[in-house]
Design a protein around this motif. Sequence first.
Motif, PDB file in Angstrom:
ATOM      1  N   ARG A 138       0.581  33.256  19.915  1.00 19.58           N
ATOM      2  CA  ARG A 138       1.543  34.034  20.686  1.00 19.58           C
ATOM      3  C   ARG A 138       1.092  34.227  22.130  1.00 19.58           C
ATOM      4  O   ARG A 138       1.905  34.214  23.046  1.00 19.58           O
ATOM      5  CB  ARG A 138       1.762  35.401  20.032  1.00 19.58           C
ATOM      6  CG  ARG A 138       2.343  35.341  18.629  1.00 19.58           C
ATOM      7  CD  ARG A 138       2.302  36.709  17.980  1.00 19.58           C
ATOM      8  NE  ARG A 138       2.794  36.691  16.602  1.00 19.58           N
ATOM      9  CZ  ARG A 138       2.073  36.310  15.568  1.00 19.58           C
ATOM     10  NH1 ARG A 138       0.815  35.917  15.743  1.00 19.58           N
ATOM     11  NH2 ARG A 138       2.583  36.309  14.346  1.00 19.58           N
ATOM     12  N   THR A 139      -0.203  34.468  22.317  1.00 23.16           N
ATOM     13  CA  THR A 139      -0.711  34.839  23.643  1.00 23.16           C
ATOM     14  C   THR A 139      -1.258  33.664  24.435  1.00 23.16           C
ATOM     15  O   THR A 139      -1.418  33.774  25.648  1.00 23.16           O
ATOM     16  CB  THR A 139      -1.828  35.882  23.498  1.00 23.16           C
ATOM     17  OG1 THR A 139      -2.901  35.315  22.719  1.00 23.16           O
ATOM     18  CG2 THR A 139      -1.310  37.141  22.812  1.00 23.16           C
ATOM     19  N   GLY A 140      -1.597  32.559  23.770  1.00 27.71           N
ATOM     20  CA  GLY A 140      -2.224  31.446  24.457  1.00 27.71           C
ATOM     21  C   GLY A 140      -3.683  31.673  24.781  1.00 27.71           C
ATOM     22  O   GLY A 140      -4.310  30.858  25.463  1.00 27.71           O
ATOM     23  N   VAL A 141      -4.266  32.770  24.282  1.00 29.47           N
ATOM     24  CA  VAL A 141      -5.659  33.094  24.551  1.00 29.47           C
ATOM     25  C   VAL A 141      -6.576  32.151  23.768  1.00 29.47           C
ATOM     26  O   VAL A 141      -6.285  31.792  22.623  1.00 29.47           O
ATOM     27  CB  VAL A 141      -5.950  34.556  24.161  1.00 29.47           C
ATOM     28  CG1 VAL A 141      -7.445  34.848  24.167  1.00 29.47           C
ATOM     29  CG2 VAL A 141      -5.219  35.497  25.099  1.00 29.47           C
ATOM     30  N   VAL A 142      -7.662  31.751  24.396  1.00 22.47           N
ATOM     31  CA  VAL A 142      -8.708  30.999  23.722  1.00 22.47           C
ATOM     32  C   VAL A 142      -9.981  31.836  23.780  1.00 22.47           C
ATOM     33  O   VAL A 142     -10.528  32.073  24.853  1.00 22.47           O
ATOM     34  CB  VAL A 142      -8.951  29.630  24.390  1.00 22.47           C
ATOM     35  CG1 VAL A 142     -10.044  28.863  23.653  1.00 22.47           C
ATOM     36  CG2 VAL A 142      -7.668  28.819  24.436  1.00 22.47           C
ATOM     37  N   ASP A 143     -10.441  32.320  22.629  1.00 26.35           N
ATOM     38  CA  ASP A 143     -11.574  33.243  22.597  1.00 26.35           C
ATOM     39  C   ASP A 143     -12.660  32.713  21.665  1.00 26.35           C
ATOM     40  O   ASP A 143     -12.366  32.332  20.519  1.00 26.35           O
ATOM     41  CB  ASP A 143     -11.105  34.620  22.104  1.00 26.35           C
ATOM     42  CG  ASP A 143     -11.918  35.766  22.676  1.00 26.35           C
ATOM     43  OD1 ASP A 143     -12.624  35.552  23.687  1.00 26.35           O
ATOM     44  OD2 ASP A 143     -11.858  36.886  22.132  1.00 26.35           O
ATOM     45  N   PRO A 144     -13.921  32.663  22.109  1.00 25.84           N
ATOM     46  CA  PRO A 144     -14.992  32.193  21.226  1.00 25.84           C
ATOM     47  C   PRO A 144     -15.300  33.213  20.145  1.00 25.84           C
ATOM     48  O   PRO A 144     -15.119  34.423  20.332  1.00 25.84           O
ATOM     49  CB  PRO A 144     -16.173  32.015  22.184  1.00 25.84           C
ATOM     50  CG  PRO A 144     -15.911  32.991  23.292  1.00 25.84           C
ATOM     51  CD  PRO A 144     -14.418  33.035  23.451  1.00 25.84           C
ATOM     52  N   ALA A 145     -15.799  32.735  19.018  1.00 23.89           N
ATOM     53  CA  ALA A 145     -16.136  33.617  17.903  1.00 23.89           C
ATOM     54  C   ALA A 145     -17.231  32.982  17.068  1.00 23.89           C
ATOM     55  O   ALA A 145     -17.382  31.760  17.041  1.00 23.89           O
ATOM     56  CB  ALA A 145     -14.911  33.911  17.039  1.00 23.89           C
ATOM     57  N   PHE A 146     -18.008  33.824  16.396  1.00 18.82           N
ATOM     58  CA  PHE A 146     -18.916  33.400  15.344  1.00 18.82           C
ATOM     59  C   PHE A 146     -18.324  33.863  14.018  1.00 18.82           C
ATOM     60  O   PHE A 146     -17.859  35.009  13.913  1.00 18.82           O
ATOM     61  CB  PHE A 146     -20.311  34.012  15.504  1.00 18.82           C
ATOM     62  CG  PHE A 146     -21.065  33.543  16.725  1.00 18.82           C
ATOM     63  CD1 PHE A 146     -20.847  32.297  17.279  1.00 18.82           C
ATOM     64  CD2 PHE A 146     -22.021  34.368  17.313  1.00 18.82           C
ATOM     65  CE1 PHE A 146     -21.534  31.869  18.403  1.00 18.82           C
ATOM     66  CE2 PHE A 146     -22.725  33.948  18.428  1.00 18.82           C
ATOM     67  CZ  PHE A 146     -22.492  32.693  18.975  1.00 18.82           C
ATOM     68  N   VAL A 147     -18.358  33.003  13.023  1.00 17.94           N
ATOM     69  CA  VAL A 147     -17.813  33.342  11.711  1.00 17.94           C
ATOM     70  C   VAL A 147     -18.920  33.181  10.672  1.00 17.94           C
ATOM     71  O   VAL A 147     -19.459  32.087  10.500  1.00 17.94           O
ATOM     72  CB  VAL A 147     -16.614  32.454  11.348  1.00 17.94           C
ATOM     73  CG1 VAL A 147     -16.085  32.808   9.951  1.00 17.94           C
ATOM     74  CG2 VAL A 147     -15.512  32.590  12.391  1.00 17.94           C
ATOM     75  N   TYR A 148     -19.260  34.288  10.007  1.00 19.52           N
ATOM     76  CA  TYR A 148     -20.236  34.259   8.917  1.00 19.52           C
ATOM     77  C   TYR A 148     -19.498  34.066   7.604  1.00 19.52           C
ATOM     78  O   TYR A 148     -18.588  34.843   7.265  1.00 19.52           O
ATOM     79  CB  TYR A 148     -21.046  35.554   8.873  1.00 19.52           C
ATOM     80  CG  TYR A 148     -21.823  35.716   7.572  1.00 19.52           C
ATOM     81  CD1 TYR A 148     -23.013  35.026   7.365  1.00 19.52           C
ATOM     82  CD2 TYR A 148     -21.340  36.551   6.563  1.00 19.52           C
ATOM     83  CE1 TYR A 148     -23.713  35.163   6.171  1.00 19.52           C
ATOM     84  CE2 TYR A 148     -22.033  36.692   5.369  1.00 19.52           C
ATOM     85  CZ  TYR A 148     -23.229  36.002   5.176  1.00 19.52           C
ATOM     86  OH  TYR A 148     -23.910  36.131   3.997  1.00 19.52           O
ATOM     87  N   LEU A 149     -19.877  33.033   6.857  1.00 21.34           N
ATOM     88  CA  LEU A 149     -19.309  32.753   5.540  1.00 21.34           C
ATOM     89  C   LEU A 149     -20.395  32.970   4.497  1.00 21.34           C
ATOM     90  O   LEU A 149     -21.475  32.375   4.588  1.00 21.34           O
ATOM     91  CB  LEU A 149     -18.800  31.308   5.483  1.00 21.34           C
ATOM     92  CG  LEU A 149     -17.736  30.942   6.534  1.00 21.34           C
ATOM     93  CD1 LEU A 149     -17.461  29.442   6.504  1.00 21.34           C
ATOM     94  CD2 LEU A 149     -16.455  31.725   6.304  1.00 21.34           C
ATOM     95  N   PRO A 150     -20.157  33.829   3.507  1.00 18.86           N
ATOM     96  CA  PRO A 150     -21.187  34.124   2.512  1.00 18.86           C
ATOM     97  C   PRO A 150     -21.437  32.924   1.597  1.00 18.86           C
ATOM     98  O   PRO A 150     -20.612  32.002   1.540  1.00 18.86           O
ATOM     99  CB  PRO A 150     -20.584  35.298   1.731  1.00 18.86           C
ATOM    100  CG  PRO A 150     -19.103  35.108   1.860  1.00 18.86           C
ATOM    101  CD  PRO A 150     -18.886  34.546   3.241  1.00 18.86           C
ATOM    102  N   PRO A 151     -22.556  32.902   0.877  1.00 22.52           N
ATOM    103  CA  PRO A 151     -22.854  31.766  -0.004  1.00 22.52           C
ATOM    104  C   PRO A 151     -21.733  31.475  -0.994  1.00 22.52           C
ATOM    105  O   PRO A 151     -21.438  30.305  -1.281  1.00 22.52           O
ATOM    106  CB  PRO A 151     -24.138  32.202  -0.715  1.00 22.52           C
ATOM    107  CG  PRO A 151     -24.764  33.201   0.195  1.00 22.52           C
ATOM    108  CD  PRO A 151     -23.627  33.906   0.861  1.00 22.52           C
ATOM    109  N   GLN A 152     -21.095  32.529  -1.519  1.00 22.79           N
ATOM    110  CA  GLN A 152     -20.049  32.329  -2.522  1.00 22.79           C
ATOM    111  C   GLN A 152     -18.885  31.504  -1.989  1.00 22.79           C
ATOM    112  O   GLN A 152     -18.184  30.841  -2.758  1.00 22.79           O
ATOM    113  CB  GLN A 152     -19.536  33.686  -3.020  1.00 22.79           C
ATOM    114  CG  GLN A 152     -20.527  34.464  -3.854  1.00 22.79           C
ATOM    115  CD  GLN A 152     -21.522  35.249  -2.998  1.00 22.79           C
ATOM    116  OE1 GLN A 152     -21.530  35.122  -1.764  1.00 22.79           O
ATOM    117  NE2 GLN A 152     -22.343  36.068  -3.633  1.00 22.79           N
ATOM    118  N   TYR A 153     -18.692  31.547  -0.671  1.00 20.59           N
ATOM    119  CA  TYR A 153     -17.590  30.791  -0.071  1.00 20.59           C
ATOM    120  C   TYR A 153     -17.731  29.300  -0.372  1.00 20.59           C
ATOM    121  O   TYR A 153     -16.733  28.573  -0.448  1.00 20.59           O
ATOM    122  CB  TYR A 153     -17.567  31.032   1.435  1.00 20.59           C
ATOM    123  CG  TYR A 153     -16.337  30.507   2.141  1.00 20.59           C
ATOM    124  CD1 TYR A 153     -15.213  31.310   2.309  1.00 20.59           C
ATOM    125  CD2 TYR A 153     -16.293  29.211   2.634  1.00 20.59           C
ATOM    126  CE1 TYR A 153     -14.080  30.836   2.953  1.00 20.59           C
ATOM    127  CE2 TYR A 153     -15.163  28.719   3.282  1.00 20.59           C
ATOM    128  CZ  TYR A 153     -14.063  29.542   3.433  1.00 20.59           C
ATOM    129  OH  TYR A 153     -12.941  29.062   4.057  1.00 20.59           O
TER     130      TYR A 153
END
Length: 427
Positions: A138-153
Amino acid sequence: MGLTSETTVYVTAALAAVCVGLLVWLWPRFAARGLRQVLGRLAAIGVTQAVIIAAFACWLNSSYQFFGSWGELFGHVETAPVGVTQASGGDGTVTGVAVKGALVQPGSDEQLSRVSGLPSGPASVNGRVESVKVIGRRTGVVDPAFVYLPPQYFQKAYRRQRFPVIVALSGYPGSIFNLAQYLRVSQTAGQLQKSGQMQPTVLVMIRPTIAPPRDTECVNVPGGPQTETFLAKDLPDALKSAYRVGHDASAWGVMGYSSGASCALQLTMRNPHVYTTAGALSPDYRVKDDPTTGNLFGSGLGRVNRVNGHDLMWRLKHLPVPQVSVLVAESKHGERGYPQTQAFIRAVRAPMRVASILPEHGSHNFPTWVRELPATLKWMNQQLTFPQDVVPRHHKKGTVEAARPKPGRGTLRAEGTEPTPTATRHK
């Protein structure tokens, strides 16, 4: 040379040393009287001081990652969505699900590589932290992120299972590097989950500063950056399209420190259909204009309503109370927001619930927030529901159906039981 690279720090430090040396060597030439000599002295002092300040600023930014690039420093940020490439890990596991509408893409590992204590080895044993870019549809924003995924994922038994989500927001000025390195969000969550004190949860570390260097708080600025829309609509949609996360608001929480804490409260109380739980470490309870924000609320007849809408004390007094749970943390001595926090706690009424962490001493800094983080994450874990919906079954021979966990809110005590000593519950 990147803005945060060590090379930039060393070069600016060397230039500062050279300028100091030249100032000392050339000073006798500027000692005589006359306009030319006076201007020469002023120029030499000014240049030397500017280079020294620049060297110190580069070192400080490299350490705390306030701005990640030269473009961010000068207000030039990415806004155009780009294509997404699905990556796979070294152990053969897929690090992301197919993305619809190019809402998530792999990000640079420059900052992530500098974070200590991240999980390593097989993702199915230790989990994984990914560096991505989130694209706002919707906004066109590009924002960096870190995503932690647990072992079960990554485990076969959970192949079709969705997971609860906690979005962690940095303060201003700040970055996802601060959340990972100094607040240690993913490391703390991983330890709590491994010890059984927290259910498997996806942690998303992101900054609310979508138009640096301007501090837009969590406000949709009239004619300007739409921060609330990005965090309350674009971000959840992007994550749901890319990861196996819960689709119901009961599985979504948001936390932060300093202005990120204020944003967490704002998002939860203003968007209870998106986030039902907030953890706020040293928050403010209303948004106001200052030199870093500029005019956040525009002008005209609607300005008063927009200002009041972002004043949480006003909302508690004049608007229906949302059915959400929030935790606020503030030190009794060493932080100036303790009286406001007490007033906020007293103002909360059912069906909203509030808990608090109120240490005797602390400051507005990372050592204080790191102490408060484990209790905050465990409390949020109690509020979030582990999603019971699963991803569609793949009609493929040999597909293993996920083993669904027992219903409930994790291994900690359910809502309504006696609180832990580190968090006081208020109804």
